[in-house]
Scaffold this motif. Structure first.
Motif, PDB file in Angstrom:
ATOM      1  N   PRO A 199       0.819  -1.205   0.060  1.00  0.00           N
ATOM      2  CA  PRO A 199       0.011   0.046  -0.002  1.00  0.00           C
ATOM      3  C   PRO A 199       0.843   1.208   0.074  1.00  0.00           C
ATOM      4  O   PRO A 199       2.079   1.381   0.756  1.00  0.00           O
ATOM      5  N   TYR A 200       0.434   2.220  -0.901  1.00  0.00           N
ATOM      6  CA  TYR A 200       1.021   3.439  -0.795  1.00  0.00           C
ATOM      7  C   TYR A 200       0.217   4.566  -0.778  1.00  0.00           C
ATOM      8  O   TYR A 200      -1.132   4.158  -0.220  1.00  0.00           O
ATOM      9  N   GLU A 201       0.513   5.765  -0.956  1.00  0.00           N
ATOM     10  CA  GLU A 201      -0.438   6.853  -0.651  1.00  0.00           C
ATOM     11  C   GLU A 201      -1.753   6.866  -1.337  1.00  0.00           C
ATOM     12  O   GLU A 201      -2.946   7.140  -0.708  1.00  0.00           O
ATOM     13  N   LYS A 202      -1.600   6.590  -2.555  1.00  0.00           N
ATOM     14  CA  LYS A 202      -2.864   6.688  -3.775  1.00  0.00           C
ATOM     15  C   LYS A 202      -3.006   5.281  -4.342  1.00  0.00           C
ATOM     16  O   LYS A 202      -4.079   5.427  -4.984  1.00  0.00           O
TER      17      LYS A 202
ATOM     18  N   VAL B 154      -2.124   0.638  -4.553  1.00  0.00           N
ATOM     19  CA  VAL B 154      -1.518  -0.336  -4.082  1.00  0.00           C
ATOM     20  C   VAL B 154      -0.689  -1.029  -5.138  1.00  0.00           C
ATOM     21  O   VAL B 154      -1.213  -1.308  -6.082  1.00  0.00           O
ATOM     22  N   ARG B 155       0.530  -1.393  -4.755  1.00  0.00           N
ATOM     23  CA  ARG B 155       1.532  -1.895  -5.878  1.00  0.00           C
ATOM     24  C   ARG B 155       1.295  -3.576  -5.518  1.00  0.00           C
ATOM     25  O   ARG B 155       1.798  -4.032  -4.760  1.00  0.00           O
ATOM     26  N   VAL B 156       1.344  -4.135  -6.552  1.00  0.00           N
ATOM     27  CA  VAL B 156       1.350  -5.831  -6.492  1.00  0.00           C
ATOM     28  C   VAL B 156       2.581  -6.173  -7.274  1.00  0.00           C
ATOM     29  O   VAL B 156       2.763  -6.047  -8.524  1.00  0.00           O
ATOM     30  N   ARG B 157       3.436  -6.987  -6.442  1.00  0.00           N
ATOM     31  CA  ARG B 157       4.741  -7.319  -7.098  1.00  0.00           C
ATOM     32  C   ARG B 157       4.664  -8.958  -6.954  1.00  0.00           C
ATOM     33  O   ARG B 157       4.446  -9.480  -5.996  1.00  0.00           O
ATOM     34  N   TYR B 158       5.164  -9.637  -8.163  1.00  0.00           N
ATOM     35  CA  TYR B 158       5.649 -11.117  -7.911  1.00  0.00           C
ATOM     36  C   TYR B 158       7.332 -11.385  -7.738  1.00  0.00           C
ATOM     37  O   TYR B 158       7.765 -10.659  -8.592  1.00  0.00           O
ATOM     38  N   ARG B 159       7.603 -12.216  -6.996  1.00  0.00           N
ATOM     39  CA  ARG B 159       8.929 -12.584  -6.853  1.00  0.00           C
ATOM     40  C   ARG B 159       9.178 -13.813  -7.696  1.00  0.00           C
ATOM     41  O   ARG B 159       8.674 -14.897  -7.490  1.00  0.00           O
ATOM     42  N   ILE B 160       9.908 -13.725  -8.835  1.00  0.00           N
ATOM     43  CA  ILE B 160      10.362 -14.660  -9.918  1.00  0.00           C
ATOM     44  C   ILE B 160      11.603 -14.800  -9.837  1.00  0.00           C
ATOM     45  O   ILE B 160      12.527 -13.798 -10.252  1.00  0.00           O
TER      46      ILE B 160
ATOM     47  N   ALA C 219       0.545  -5.088 -11.205  1.00  0.00           N
ATOM     48  CA  ALA C 219      -0.453  -4.279 -11.103  1.00  0.00           C
ATOM     49  C   ALA C 219      -0.745  -3.153  -9.900  1.00  0.00           C
ATOM     50  O   ALA C 219       0.313  -3.163  -9.224  1.00  0.00           O
ATOM     51  N   LYS C 220      -1.565  -2.124 -10.171  1.00  0.00           N
ATOM     52  CA  LYS C 220      -1.618  -0.834  -9.212  1.00  0.00           C
ATOM     53  C   LYS C 220      -3.175  -0.667  -8.945  1.00  0.00           C
ATOM     54  O   LYS C 220      -3.561   0.036  -9.458  1.00  0.00           O
ATOM     55  N   PRO C 221      -3.766  -1.643  -8.180  1.00  0.00           N
ATOM     56  CA  PRO C 221      -5.070  -1.229  -7.958  1.00  0.00           C
ATOM     57  C   PRO C 221      -5.329   0.046  -7.026  1.00  0.00           C
ATOM     58  O   PRO C 221      -4.179   0.421  -6.360  1.00  0.00           O
ATOM     59  N   PRO C 222      -6.449   0.755  -7.081  1.00  0.00           N
ATOM     60  CA  PRO C 222      -6.576   1.951  -6.027  1.00  0.00           C
ATOM     61  C   PRO C 222      -6.375   1.486  -4.561  1.00  0.00           C
ATOM     62  O   PRO C 222      -6.839   0.416  -4.157  1.00  0.00           O
TER      63      PRO C 222
ATOM     64  N   PRO D  10      -7.480  -2.956   1.804  1.00  0.00           N
ATOM     65  CA  PRO D  10      -7.858  -3.682   3.098  1.00  0.00           C
ATOM     66  C   PRO D  10      -8.639  -5.166   2.628  1.00  0.00           C
ATOM     67  O   PRO D  10      -8.302  -6.018   3.324  1.00  0.00           O
ATOM     68  N   ARG D  11      -9.451  -5.044   1.728  1.00  0.00           N
ATOM     69  CA  ARG D  11     -10.196  -6.070   1.091  1.00  0.00           C
ATOM     70  C   ARG D  11      -9.202  -7.335   0.238  1.00  0.00           C
ATOM     71  O   ARG D  11      -9.508  -8.344   0.510  1.00  0.00           O
ATOM     72  N   LEU D  12      -8.438  -6.603  -0.405  1.00  0.00           N
ATOM     73  CA  LEU D  12      -7.417  -7.469  -0.997  1.00  0.00           C
ATOM     74  C   LEU D  12      -6.447  -8.185   0.092  1.00  0.00           C
ATOM     75  O   LEU D  12      -6.341  -9.485   0.107  1.00  0.00           O
ATOM     76  N   ILE D  13      -5.951  -7.667   0.969  1.00  0.00           N
ATOM     77  CA  ILE D  13      -5.182  -8.171   2.250  1.00  0.00           C
ATOM     78  C   ILE D  13      -5.964  -9.138   2.734  1.00  0.00           C
ATOM     79  O   ILE D  13      -5.413 -10.304   3.296  1.00  0.00           O
ATOM     80  N   ALA D  14      -7.247  -8.744   3.016  1.00  0.00           N
ATOM     81  CA  ALA D  14      -8.232  -9.443   3.969  1.00  0.00           C
ATOM     82  C   ALA D  14      -8.159 -10.763   3.252  1.00  0.00           C
ATOM     83  O   ALA D  14      -8.273 -12.033   3.893  1.00  0.00           O
ATOM     84  N   ARG D  15      -8.599 -10.631   1.845  1.00  0.00           N
ATOM     85  CA  ARG D  15      -8.932 -11.722   1.194  1.00  0.00           C
ATOM     86  C   ARG D  15      -7.681 -12.832   1.005  1.00  0.00           C
ATOM     87  O   ARG D  15      -7.575 -14.173   0.889  1.00  0.00           O
ATOM     88  N   VAL D  16      -6.785 -12.143   1.066  1.00  0.00           N
ATOM     89  CA  VAL D  16      -5.284 -13.052   0.579  1.00  0.00           C
ATOM     90  C   VAL D  16      -5.183 -13.682   1.988  1.00  0.00           C
ATOM     91  O   VAL D  16      -4.731 -14.912   2.112  1.00  0.00           O
TER      92      VAL D  16
END
Length: 246
Positions: free
Chosen positions: A213-216, A218-224, A232-235, A240-246
């Motif tokens: 999560p950043y100020e504006k 969320v950055r999603v990164r994979y480690r490969i 991806a950069k979801p709003p 909260p919902r992404l993190i809760a679901r994961v």
């Protein structure tokens, strides 16, 4: 007579390797014929079958054609001109755009007789192309990296496209009530989005997923393979919902 004819048919890098004693002439001739049957370059065939080392083939190519040579491992991948042509051309011709100077595009090749690649790169980029000799094994490694990054970019575009049609909704709507069925919950947009993230990460062989999560946003990164790739950069409202679901 057949042996003599076979020897006379040797040319280019195969002839140079045989002349310098790096490769037996009979084996060089067999390799040249096998490469022709497999529709691959003599350099790729020799290196892939461990008949010569990538450095030996590159040295022979430099001596034979008088072209410059570059150690790809010493080059900063961030400054490479890999975006000069489509990654599909890189894969098709097994050649790598290295850098631009004015109206010239320097292309890394292990076999400088690959003129079709230079011509197609010239047409695609609108630049004059010049060949630079690189080691075959290193070229393969760097091309794999470029193709992997291109695939990650396509994946990120797909995820961003999913976000455009994603109705985040309110917390109350997402929480629902006691009458919300399990099937309805599993079909919510956030759940589908997380499922796609997980499936894409598995298909790409990612060791872990970073939700940052950043100020504006969320950055999603994979480690490969030890390297983090942004996908991806979801709003920020989704965090909260992404993190809760994961």
């Amino acid at each position: 007579m057949a042996t003599t004819s076979s020897k006379m048919a040797l040319g280019g890098i195969a002839r140079r390797l045989a002349h310098e004693g790096v490769l037996d002439e009979a084996k060089a001739s067999e390799a040249a014929q096998a490469a022709q049957r497999e529709k691959t370059s003599i350099v790729r065939y020799l290196v892939n079958n461990s008949l010569v080392a990538g450095r030996e083939a590159a040295t022979a190519a430099v001596h034979e054609f008088g072209l410059p040579v570059l150690d790809l491992d010493s080059m900063d991948p961030e400054v490479a001109a890999t975006n000069a042509v489509d990654s599909k051309l890189v894969e098709k011709h097994h050649a790598l755009p290295l850098y631009k100077r004015g109206n010239r595009l320097f292309v890394g090749v292990s076999d400088p007789t690959n003129m079709v690649a230079l011509d197609e790169f010239k047409f695609a980029s609108g630049l004059t192309t010049e060949a630079v000799i690189v080691e075959e094994d290193k070229l393969t490694k760097h091309i794999d990296r470029v193709l992997s990054q291109a695939e990650m970019g396509n994946m990120a575009d797909d995820l961003d496209e999913d976000l455009e049609n994603l109705d985040i909704g309110s917390d109350d709507e997402q929480e629902g009530g006691d009458d919300v069925s399990r099937a309805d919950v599993d079909d919510t947009p956030v759940v589908r989005y997380v499922n796609k993230l997980l499936l894409d990460a598995i298909n790409r062989g990612a060791s872990d997923i970073h939700l940052e999560p950043y100020e504006k946003f969320v950055r999603v990164r994979y480690r490969i393979d030890g390297i983090l790739h942004e996908v991806a950069k979801p709003p920020l409202a989704m965090a909260p919902r992404l993190i809760a679901r994961v």
